[in-house]
Structure formats: C-alpha cells, structure tokens
Design an enzyme around this catalytic site. Structure first.
Site, PDB file in Angstrom:
ATOM      1  N   HIS A 136      50.914  35.648  99.095  1.00 15.21           N
ATOM      2  CA  HIS A 136      49.779  36.762  98.769  1.00 15.21           C
ATOM      3  C   HIS A 136      50.024  37.148  97.143  1.00 15.21           C
ATOM      4  O   HIS A 136      51.050  37.413  96.834  1.00 15.21           O
ATOM      5  CB  HIS A 136      49.712  37.897  99.774  1.00 15.21           C
ATOM      6  CG  HIS A 136      49.477  37.740 101.130  1.00 15.21           C
ATOM      7  ND1 HIS A 136      48.308  38.207 101.740  1.00 15.21           N
ATOM      8  CD2 HIS A 136      50.072  37.201 101.882  1.00 15.21           C
ATOM      9  CE1 HIS A 136      48.389  37.969 102.994  1.00 15.21           C
ATOM     10  NE2 HIS A 136      49.540  37.307 103.187  1.00 15.21           N
ATOM     11  N   HIS A 181      51.401  30.285 102.958  1.00 13.11           N
ATOM     12  CA  HIS A 181      50.689  30.869 101.818  1.00 13.11           C
ATOM     13  C   HIS A 181      51.292  32.058 101.302  1.00 13.11           C
ATOM     14  O   HIS A 181      52.260  32.566 101.863  1.00 13.11           O
ATOM     15  CB  HIS A 181      49.166  31.484 102.279  1.00 13.11           C
ATOM     16  CG  HIS A 181      49.361  32.555 103.500  1.00 13.11           C
ATOM     17  ND1 HIS A 181      49.545  31.942 104.623  1.00 13.11           N
ATOM     18  CD2 HIS A 181      49.256  33.811 103.561  1.00 13.11           C
ATOM     19  CE1 HIS A 181      49.634  33.117 105.503  1.00 13.11           C
ATOM     20  NE2 HIS A 181      49.403  34.060 104.711  1.00 13.11           N
TER      21      HIS A 181
END
Ligand code: 5GP
Ligand code: ZN
Length: 137
Positions: free
Chosen positions: A103, A101
């Site tokens: 941010h 992922h």
C-alpha cells in the site's frame, strides 16, 4: 503464474478493470478501490505470490525500489504532506487479498480521516524486552 480466483491476478490480467497509475513488465500499480486517503495505491507484482513469505527476495527488492520512485512521483502530483508504505501478511495482520501487495497511502495535514495506521501501545518489562531481543537476533 496466475492463481485461480485471485482478484489481483484478474486485475493484472485486465479481466477486472482498475485505475492503473503505473505498469511495467513486472508490476501493475492501481488505485485502491476503498482508499484510506486521496491517491491510496497498491503495488501488485504481476506474478502471484501470496505474501512476504512467498515472494522472492529480488522481486521484493524491486517492489521497494518502485515504492521509492512512486512515493516521490505521488507526493509531487498530489501535494500530499507525507506517505505511509504498508504491507500486510496473513489475516491476523489485516491481509484480505492473498496476493502480495504494497500500500502507498498519501497523508495530508488537514485530513479528516486521521484513523489510519494507529495502534494501542503494549508494554513489556526490561526482562521481556531482553528475551525478545535474544529470540530475534
Ligand atoms: P489488504 O487488506 O489485503 O492489505 O489490502 C487489500 C486492499 O485491496 C484493500 O485496501 C482493498 O480496498 C483493496 N481491494 C480489494 N479488492 C479490490 C479491487 O477489486 N480493486 C481495487 N482497486 N482494490 C481492491
Ligand atoms: Zn494473484
């Protein structure tokens, strides 16, 4: 491919609710449940890749392209003054969810929380810097 017991795979599948701000065939972008700032978001590929070592180059490129698009959209919508893009790999680097992922952390001039992405600086001799450079190139 969905990985058992992966919280982000469950979010992608809609089995765990999330505040989704963007979705297409390949990515879901959600608000971080424990945000560092107002609007802190996470770009999740729908495919399960543990980290930067596992994700294929093209998907990584598309994730960055999406980050670019969202950075503009978020900065306009939130009127933030800047934004960090962060991506952690392995526990030692702060990764806590082992599904790749990115941010997106909006930053505000007058924020009370200033303790975001700070580190103590290390120093290396010129000789060490040359060794490191030679090792990496
Ligand atoms: P990492 O430390 O792995 O780079 O980031 C994981 C992030 O996922 C953390 O910032 C954490 O707050 C967020 N997070 C963990 N579990 C959940 C969840 O169930 N929902 C949402 N929206 N965010 C989560
Ligand atoms: Zn997963």
């Amino acid at each position: 491919m969905k990985e058992n017991n992966c919280i982000f795979c469950k979010i992608v599948a809609g089995e765990i609710p999330s505040n989704t701000i963007y979705e297409d065939d390949e990515f879901k972008v959600i608000l971080d449940a424990s945000p560092a700032s107002r609007g802190h978001s996470l770009i999740l590929p729908k495919e399960h890749y543990a980290d930067i070592y596992e994700i294929d180059e093209e998907a990584a490129g598309r994730a960055m392209k999406l980050a670019k698009k969202l950075a503009i959209r978020m900065t306009e919508a939130l009127s933030c003054d800047g934004l960090n893009i962060l991506q952690n790999n392995h526990e030692v680097a702060g990764q806590t969810v082992f599904h790749f992922h990115m941010h997106l952390i909006p930053r505000y001039k007058d924020a009370e929380n200033t303790d975001i992405l700070r580190w103590e600086k290390e120093t290396f001799t010129a000789e060490e810097m040359s060794e490191i450079r030679d090792l990496l190139r």
